[in-house]
Design a protein around this motif. Sequence first.
Motif, PDB file in Angstrom:
ATOM      1  N   THR A  38       0.852  -1.187   0.000  1.00 56.10           N
ATOM      2  CA  THR A  38       0.000   0.000   0.000  1.00 56.10           C
ATOM      3  C   THR A  38       0.888   1.237   0.000  1.00 56.10           C
ATOM      4  OG1 THR A  38      -0.114   0.465   2.379  1.00 56.10           O
ATOM      5  CG2 THR A  38      -1.562  -1.274   1.531  1.00 56.10           C
ATOM      6  N   LYS A  43      -1.029  -4.713   2.344  1.00 53.47           N
ATOM      7  CA  LYS A  43      -2.391  -4.944   1.860  1.00 53.47           C
ATOM      8  C   LYS A  43      -2.630  -6.447   1.898  1.00 53.47           C
ATOM      9  CE  LYS A  43      -5.593  -4.062  -1.972  1.00 53.47           C
ATOM     10  NZ  LYS A  43      -6.214  -5.368  -1.942  1.00 53.47           N
ATOM     11  N   SER A  91      -2.266  -1.457  -3.457  1.00 58.53           N
ATOM     12  CA  SER A  91      -3.086  -0.251  -3.317  1.00 58.53           C
ATOM     13  C   SER A  91      -2.229   0.988  -3.562  1.00 58.53           C
ATOM     14  CB  SER A  91      -3.715  -0.171  -1.918  1.00 58.53           C
ATOM     15  OG  SER A  91      -4.721  -1.129  -1.753  1.00 58.53           O
TER      16      SER A  91
END
Length: 493
Positions: free
Chosen positions: A260, A464, A479
């Motif tokens: 992420t 993530k 992400s």
Amino acid sequence: MKSLVTVFGAAAITLASANAALSARTDLVIGVVLEPPHLDPTAGAAGAIDEILYANVFEGLTRIGPNGEVLPGLAESWEVSEDGKVYTFKLRAGVKFHDGTTFDAEDVKFSLDRARAEDSVNAQKVLFSAIDTVEVVDPLTVKVTLKRPQGSFLYNMGWGDAVIVAPESAETNKEKPVGTGPFRFDRWARGASVTLVRNPDYWGEPAALEKAEFRFVPDAAAAVPALLSGDVQAFPNFPASDALEQIKADPRFAVVIGSTEGETILAMNNAKAPFDNLKVRQAISHAIDREEIILGASNGLGQPIGSHFSPANEAYEDLTGLYPHDAEKAKQLLAEAGLADGFSATIKLPPTTYARVGGEIVTSQLAEVDIKLEIIPMEWAQWLEQVFTNKDFDLTIISHTEPNDIDIYGRDGYYFGYNNPEFKTVMAELDATVDPEKRNELYRKAQRIIAEDAVNAFLFQLPKVGVWDAKLVGMWENSPIQANDLTKVRWTD
């Protein structure tokens, strides 16, 4: 015999019909941890808003793809002047908002002017600060002139805060969002879920899903039974990390560990004593044991960071060795700051698992150097109001999931109260630089400045942890932006 053939034939037809019905499934329930405070991405800082609305309901001139790349959005193409200051966007034809109103260049001008206006409530108003003028050339052409070249301009236009809204519906988007995306808003059951339905008039490739319900599952203990029972078919960010091994062993599910943009930090109020003292902030940075926090708060999946920057970025510099865990060094620095006996403070924690668990570990670690913390658990709306908006806090733990957001350390009035003219100069130079190598050099310099200033204690990059039904395809592995883009999600046989 004829009767048996008829029976078997009928059974075969029934079975085929059942299989067809199964393979044609077009609904999906997605588990998310946080309920958004409202549903307008252009009027709030909560990542929970974008997690539901970005790319699904609302779209921008550009969009961020699954690998962090800049892709065409409502602008099908663009031209950039030689001096890098003028962007001419060619808009898609035949696009309509969900209420039937037509999308055109006037909507783009309205949205950008609204976002950068003096009274703008856009949480990322700085994204639009380089814009000088927005001109409507014709209904499908917009010319944006910048005050100075900005290397990140096209990327900025792909943020959730930069989505295009219509003047007819802008003021009611918090409750009834109206965009141009492949899904329309259906309903918001407060405290339970937000439901989207397929937009039959979408300008692009229609979504495979007819309905998507984002169900709020804030309790990690509730996530496992919801998944195992089939009540929830996908958790883009699975909150119950302790159960991962159990889930991995179940062939019904796919477990995908990705990255992420979430820099998880122990944020300190630099504008408030004693955190306005560098030695105190350095002491806290030495007192924490990052590895213990990662093990407890992210099940060992988080990647250590020493500054506010993603390890996945090519400009990342590993500064984790700047403040190694050293309780004695922490006590020495506190003594030098005139706090040999330690001090008391509060730590306000939002409802995410990483924050609540991480806060308990941090409290225990700081107690070893005589810093006594009172834990104050908060709901998300409370945290946004007290910590982020009113800056009423000592310490907090939060993951900043906005992409490439190191610039927040140069923003006046930002919640952790940091002010360093040298850092602001670096950010200004970065903003005006287009050359990738020079930009990376400036990014590395910025990382070092905030790390040496121990603005916050930098913990880990939020992983993530995606868990979903193995028959689902199209879910994002990583992400690069705080979103659950469902445009390519579908069920397989």
